[in-house]
Design an enzyme around this catalytic site. Sequence first.
Site, PDB file in Angstrom:
ATOM      1  CD  GLU A 244     -21.280 -51.501   7.262  1.00  0.00           C
ATOM      2  OE1 GLU A 244     -20.631 -52.093   6.372  1.00  0.00           O
ATOM      3  OE2 GLU A 244     -21.044 -51.633   8.476  1.00  0.00           O
ATOM      4  CB  CYS A 281     -18.592 -53.464   4.370  1.00  0.00           C
ATOM      5  SG  CYS A 281     -17.650 -53.553   5.906  1.00  0.00           S
TER       6      CYS A 281
END
Length: 509
Positions: A244, A281
Amino acid sequence: MAVPVWSVDPRTGNQREAVAAEATAEDVDAAVRAAHATRGALSDRDTRIALLRAAADELESEGERIIATADAETALGQARLTGELARTTGQLRAFADEVAEGGHLDVIIDHADPSTAPPRPDLRRYKIPLGVAAVYSASNFPLAFSVPGGDTASALAAGCPVVVKAHPDHPATSELAGAALRRAAVKAGLPEAVVTVLHGFEAGVALVEHPLVAAAGFTGSVRGGRALFDAAAARPVPIPFYGELGSLNPVVITEAAATERAEEIGAGLAGSMTLGTGQFCTKPGFVLAPAGEVGDALLGALAGEVAQAAPGVMLDARMREAFLAGVAERAALDGVSSPVAAAEGAEGGTVAAGFLTVDADKLAAEGPHDLLIEECFGPLTVVVRYATAEQVSAVLSRLPGNLTATVHLGAAEAEGEGEGAALLAELTPLAGRVLVNGWPTGVAVTHAQHHGGPYPATTSTSTSVGTTAIERWLRPVTYQNAPAPLLPPELRDDNPLGLPRRVDGRREV
């Protein structure tokens, strides 16, 4: 000579204590080989269930100490960290339940059928663990995406021992969490080496290159993640790398939505983009809002809320410096204004929240304003003012992949009138989770959750949150015409483990 790893207080920048030593190449090799040797012990389903539940118990029993240490290293606050610990233990128990249910094994049995053309042999398929998993901890979640987090939990649930490369921002927290997991392993009758924590940049590189590491999970920056991704692919035997790497998390606000709920949307956006000092995030970092008076009312509400947000401490000095530099570079672009200037009014090591505005035409084609479609980690969002639906489409077509994409619709649009369905369809290719009339911060740990998205959000199509995350650490294998006594119990006709399966095309429960 061993290089010490220091715990640092981000509020002051002062070193707290030396908590470990940076791992050498020999340390990495020893950890991976010890982990590899535990694979047989992890193969028992009941043992894995016991490990995951014991890990949750151990973390809870040490909760007060872990939370205090994490707060000292991250400045995230005890309330936030208390919730994060609950999420971490909850996902460990969720994976224990998933292993007990057994659906992740995807058992399929097709009995031999000589009447088909060509004749069908006996075929039996299920999934087996890949092997040792390398896990790279995130900076912004010292528990839920770190040593005891989702990557570790899902890998252990799959039957993969784990070697964790701890994040340098919270080494003491990592050591405490690692010790809790190793105590849980012993309580479950497993070797401690099913989970090992290592420190140091060189250890991270050596880990992904080790020939006995079978897969890797990473949460962090595009630069760091891409370097490890490339290293994983360049090995003599490439391995899966579940990374990620970053996300803008775009938001589209229609004129109807802004007309109906300007104050509500402005307040919601401010709360989401400043949550955790903008270090989530899933922070909404790029917003398409209407031009004109309707959009002005929305921005006025946003400005009022953001201006009242208290300055916050970022996770470390390097991130703070990068945020300040990123804000300044973006604000200096032609046609960019700062209704509430980020980073101003902050004292000491803190930063203040803010947002930038720019006309959609500035992003219609490649140019210097492309900087605005790169993530700026911290409490900043970019608001792009549009006048037409064509401008919205033009800007969306230039965005990279994201974890989330959000649309705020008016009441009639949400009922299927107008452009609501078209906008939803336009956002779907951009992200792994598409929201309507909500905000992306906050990721529920459920069966249906998907935390991933097109590159650079992630490097695969899988999720790192939710029970289907276990699929990353498994691979399918089929046995053909294997004698019944040689079959693993998962594939036997009498189904001794009581697994859900598909037999001759029909699902059994």
